[in-house]
Write an enzyme that holds these catalytic residues in place. Structure first.
Site, PDB file in Angstrom:
ATOM      1  N   MET A  30       5.173  -6.482   4.651  1.00 21.15           N
ATOM      2  CA  MET A  30       5.628  -7.870   4.521  1.00 21.15           C
ATOM      3  C   MET A  30       5.635  -8.298   3.052  1.00 21.15           C
ATOM      4  O   MET A  30       5.721  -9.487   2.745  1.00 21.15           O
ATOM      5  CB  MET A  30       4.740  -8.805   5.340  1.00 21.15           C
ATOM      6  CG  MET A  30       4.845  -8.569   6.834  1.00 21.15           C
ATOM      7  SD  MET A  30       4.510 -10.047   7.833  1.00 21.15           S
ATOM      8  CE  MET A  30       2.857 -10.461   7.317  1.00 21.15           C
ATOM      9  N   LYS A  35      -2.133  -2.389  -4.833  1.00 22.78           N
ATOM     10  CA  LYS A  35      -2.338  -0.945  -5.010  1.00 22.78           C
ATOM     11  C   LYS A  35      -2.436  -0.201  -3.682  1.00 22.78           C
ATOM     12  O   LYS A  35      -2.157   1.003  -3.626  1.00 22.78           O
ATOM     13  CB  LYS A  35      -3.584  -0.695  -5.854  1.00 22.78           C
ATOM     14  CG  LYS A  35      -3.420  -1.084  -7.310  1.00 22.78           C
ATOM     15  CD  LYS A  35      -4.694  -0.825  -8.109  1.00 22.78           C
ATOM     16  CE  LYS A  35      -4.534  -1.255  -9.562  1.00 22.78           C
ATOM     17  NZ  LYS A  35      -5.795  -1.047 -10.339  1.00 22.78           N
ATOM     18  N   GLY A  36      -2.843  -0.894  -2.626  1.00 19.97           N
ATOM     19  CA  GLY A  36      -2.890  -0.262  -1.316  1.00 19.97           C
ATOM     20  C   GLY A  36      -1.506   0.151  -0.851  1.00 19.97           C
ATOM     21  O   GLY A  36      -1.304   1.260  -0.335  1.00 19.97           O
ATOM     22  N   HIS A  37      -0.526  -0.729  -1.045  1.00 23.48           N
ATOM     23  CA  HIS A  37       0.856  -0.399  -0.682  1.00 23.48           C
ATOM     24  C   HIS A  37       1.387   0.752  -1.540  1.00 23.48           C
ATOM     25  O   HIS A  37       2.090   1.643  -1.052  1.00 23.48           O
ATOM     26  CB  HIS A  37       1.764  -1.614  -0.884  1.00 23.48           C
ATOM     27  CG  HIS A  37       1.438  -2.772   0.003  1.00 23.48           C
ATOM     28  ND1 HIS A  37       0.845  -3.917  -0.477  1.00 23.48           N
ATOM     29  CD2 HIS A  37       1.623  -2.969   1.334  1.00 23.48           C
ATOM     30  CE1 HIS A  37       0.685  -4.770   0.522  1.00 23.48           C
ATOM     31  NE2 HIS A  37       1.144  -4.220   1.628  1.00 23.48           N
ATOM     32  N   ASP A 150      -5.714  -2.291   8.361  1.00 22.15           N
ATOM     33  CA  ASP A 150      -5.204  -2.852   9.613  1.00 22.15           C
ATOM     34  C   ASP A 150      -5.376  -1.806  10.724  1.00 22.15           C
ATOM     35  O   ASP A 150      -4.400  -1.285  11.270  1.00 22.15           O
ATOM     36  CB  ASP A 150      -3.740  -3.246   9.449  1.00 22.15           C
ATOM     37  CG  ASP A 150      -3.562  -4.347   8.423  1.00 22.15           C
ATOM     38  OD1 ASP A 150      -4.030  -5.468   8.670  1.00 22.15           O
ATOM     39  OD2 ASP A 150      -2.966  -4.080   7.361  1.00 22.15           O
TER      40      ASP A 150
END
Length: 279
Positions: A30, A35-37, A150
């Site tokens: 979204m 940094k996770g993405h 998630d």
């Protein structure tokens, strides 16, 4: 990097890629990237010929009590980050494209969608499952990438893929954290200085739970009680739930006899955060 907004165009591109026997890594998000993405992009580029990234703030996964309009949408910044990572295609449709007038078909992964996050956010996983299924149909990836933060979402998506016989490998990548341990989240920008300081205790409470298990404490009720007692010291934290479950199907356990996941959700001030740890 090519930015695509049309359903027809993205389908034509992916069809041509499949004709050339190219493997496709796909990352649905979204936006409001961190940094996770980018770690998901890194993992996709390792295993696939082409990486496709989507940004779509999905209204169907917001419950009536959640403010869709406040969700951050820094598209120009996100696009630059993806260009720097050399993503091949960015799919960036609008709401009318994904949910045209008359749209009425939704995907529901029944039991898994109604517990934990699903109970606290009614309809959330129906919205998630529907948009992910639409994106899978459009792109038909070889591999899809999701973050461990998630956790329940990844279990729901894997169940949907199994149930609907999709030939897609679901890759769940470990949570990326700031140096102080806070799980990276697009919602962290809503925390003020004191809230962010107290939010660190969510991960610390998960580490406490892990330590208790490693030390030989197998009674789930006792572990949950100790985690609650730890968090009660923080006035800005309002606990939603702590659950200790089988990581494969999220069935709750009473005694830890094998690998489990500890899930936590809480409000820190007005911001709702989730985190988890595998033990």
């Amino acid at each position: 990097m090519y930015t695509i907004t049309s359903l027809d165009v993205i389908q034509k591109i992916t069809l041509e890629l499949h004709k050339k026997n190219k493997t496709i890594g796909f990352i649905p998000t979204m936006g409001a990237l961190h940094k996770g993405h980018l770690k998901l992009v890194e993992e996709s580029k390792k295993k696939n010929d082409v990486t496709i990234f989507s940004i779509f703030v999905n209204p169907a996964q917001f419950s009536p009590t959640e403010d869709l309009s406040k969700y951050p949408r820094p598209f120009k910044q996100d696009k630059k980050l993806l260009e720097n990572e050399k993503v091949d295609y960015l799919f960036y449709p609008d709401v009318k494209t994904m949910y045209p007038a008359g749209f009425q078909t939704y995907i529901s992964v029944n039991n898994l969608s109604n517990i934990f996050e699903g109970k606290s956010r009614p309809g959330h996983f129906t919205g998630v499952s529907t948009i992910v299924m639409k994106l899978f149909n459009l792109i038909q990836p070889t591999n899809a990438y999701f973050g461990q933060k998630d956790f329940q979402q990844s279990v729901v998506i894997r169940q949907m893929v199994r149930d609907l016989n999709l030939s897609i490998v679901i890759n769940v990548i470990p949570t990326v954290r700031d140096q102080d341990g806070l799980a990276l989240s697009s919602r962290n920008i809503f925390l003020n200085k004191e809230e962010r300081k107290q939010a660190l205790n969510l991960y610390q409470s998960l580490l406490l739970g892990k330590e208790l298990v490693i030390a030989g404490n197998k009674d789930v009720a006792n572990i949950k009680l100790e985690i609650k007692k730890y968090l009660e010291k923080n006035k800005l934290i309002k606990l939603d739930y702590i659950e200790i479950c089988d990581p494969e199907n999220l069935s709750p356990v009473k005694v830890v006899t094998k690998k489990v996941v500890i899930l936590i959700a809480a409000y820190v001030g007005k911001t709702r955060l989730i985190d988890n740890i595998l033990v």
